[in-house]
Design a protein around this motif. Structure first.
Motif, PDB file in Angstrom:
ATOM      1  N   GLU A 155       0.649  -1.083   0.346  1.00 43.41           N
ATOM      2  CA  GLU A 155      -0.070  -0.508   0.232  1.00 43.41           C
ATOM      3  C   GLU A 155       0.554   1.097  -0.064  1.00 43.41           C
ATOM      4  OE1 GLU A 155      -3.223   0.644   2.848  1.00 43.41           O
ATOM      5  OE2 GLU A 155      -3.182  -1.467   2.513  1.00 43.41           O
ATOM      6  N   LEU A 156       0.395   2.741  -0.736  1.00 42.31           N
ATOM      7  CA  LEU A 156       0.752   3.584  -0.934  1.00 42.31           C
ATOM      8  C   LEU A 156       1.110   4.234   1.077  1.00 42.31           C
ATOM      9  CD1 LEU A 156      -0.211   5.448  -3.827  1.00 42.31           C
ATOM     10  CD2 LEU A 156       2.176   4.088  -3.321  1.00 42.31           C
ATOM     11  N   ASP A 157       2.375   4.700   1.514  1.00 36.97           N
ATOM     12  CA  ASP A 157       1.394   5.347   2.589  1.00 36.97           C
ATOM     13  C   ASP A 157       1.108   6.715   2.345  1.00 36.97           C
ATOM     14  OD1 ASP A 157       3.669   7.365   1.705  1.00 36.97           O
ATOM     15  OD2 ASP A 157       5.485   6.265   3.016  1.00 36.97           O
ATOM     16  N   ALA A 158       0.657   7.242   3.445  1.00 36.48           N
ATOM     17  CA  ALA A 158       0.628   8.908   3.751  1.00 36.48           C
ATOM     18  C   ALA A 158       1.328   9.306   2.524  1.00 36.48           C
ATOM     19  CB  ALA A 158      -0.151   9.250   4.871  1.00 36.48           C
ATOM     20  N   SER A 159       2.325   9.191   2.096  1.00 35.99           N
ATOM     21  CA  SER A 159       3.042  10.201   1.477  1.00 35.99           C
ATOM     22  C   SER A 159       2.577   9.725  -0.030  1.00 35.99           C
ATOM     23  CB  SER A 159       4.456  10.748   2.446  1.00 35.99           C
ATOM     24  OG  SER A 159       4.620  11.119   3.403  1.00 35.99           O
ATOM     25  N   ASN A 160       2.228   9.302  -0.019  1.00 39.06           N
ATOM     26  CA  ASN A 160       2.406   7.819  -1.218  1.00 39.06           C
ATOM     27  C   ASN A 160       3.363   7.363  -2.139  1.00 39.06           C
ATOM     28  OD1 ASN A 160      -0.199   8.802  -1.998  1.00 39.06           O
ATOM     29  ND2 ASN A 160      -0.153  10.674  -3.539  1.00 39.06           N
ATOM     30  N   ARG A 161       4.494   7.058  -0.826  1.00 41.58           N
ATOM     31  CA  ARG A 161       5.346   6.577  -0.884  1.00 41.58           C
ATOM     32  C   ARG A 161       5.231   4.873  -0.906  1.00 41.58           C
ATOM     33  NH1 ARG A 161       8.884   8.688   3.336  1.00 41.58           N
ATOM     34  NH2 ARG A 161       6.969   8.274   4.834  1.00 41.58           N
TER      35      ARG A 161
END
Length: 154
Positions: free
Chosen positions: A91-97
């Motif tokens: 899953e992408l994290d909150a910073s789209n990483r």
């Protein structure tokens, strides 16, 4: 289904994360639910790179594979086992990483400089040096185009 286009030179951080290209997020938004943040990572079958699929695209591939195989056939079952090996749901994290699992980093030799390439309904992630070494010359690519597309009326 989403079609990914574009290529990006990106840095992989020390934890194995990279910034997911915003262009790809926009392309997902145009083709699927814009809240999609879960992907399937798979070591490519033929190349030393990773392939990223949206869940919808991965499901379509799985259905196509299963349509040709019988899980009660020993060889088919062995193929399925190997096919599903070297995959991870991320899953992408909150910073789209996006965090690449360490085992997949090692299998593909991804280092700090990576090349991320949209390729129809999937995304490929390459170590930049490996990608550059694997590319055909301009002459070879022109010949491939003639061989593969020369008889097609577009």
């Amino acid at each position: 289904m989403c079609i990914f286009t574009g290529d990006f030179q990106i840095k992989l951080d020390s934890k194995g994360r990279f910034q997911f290209p915003s262009a790809f997020m926009e392309q997902i938004g145009a083709g699927e639910d814009s809240s999609v943040r879960t992907f399937v990572l798979k070591k490519d079958l033929y190349e030393k790179c990773l392939t990223i699929y949206t869940l919808g695209s991965w499901q379509s591939r799985i259905e196509a594979v299963k349509a040709h195989l019988n899980p009660f056939n020993r060889q088919h079952n062995a193929f399925l086992r190997e096919f599903f090996k070297d995959t991870a749901e991320v899953e992408l994290d909150a910073s789209n990483r996006l965090l690449v699992p360490k085992r997949l980093l090692l299998q593909t030799d991804l280092k700090s400089d990576i090349f991320v390439l949209g390729l129809d309904d999937k995304i490929e992630v390459w170590d930049t040096d490996t990608y550059e070494q694997s590319r055909p010359s301009a002459e070879d690519f022109a010949q491939m185009a003639a061989d593969f597309l020369g008889s097609i009326n577009i």
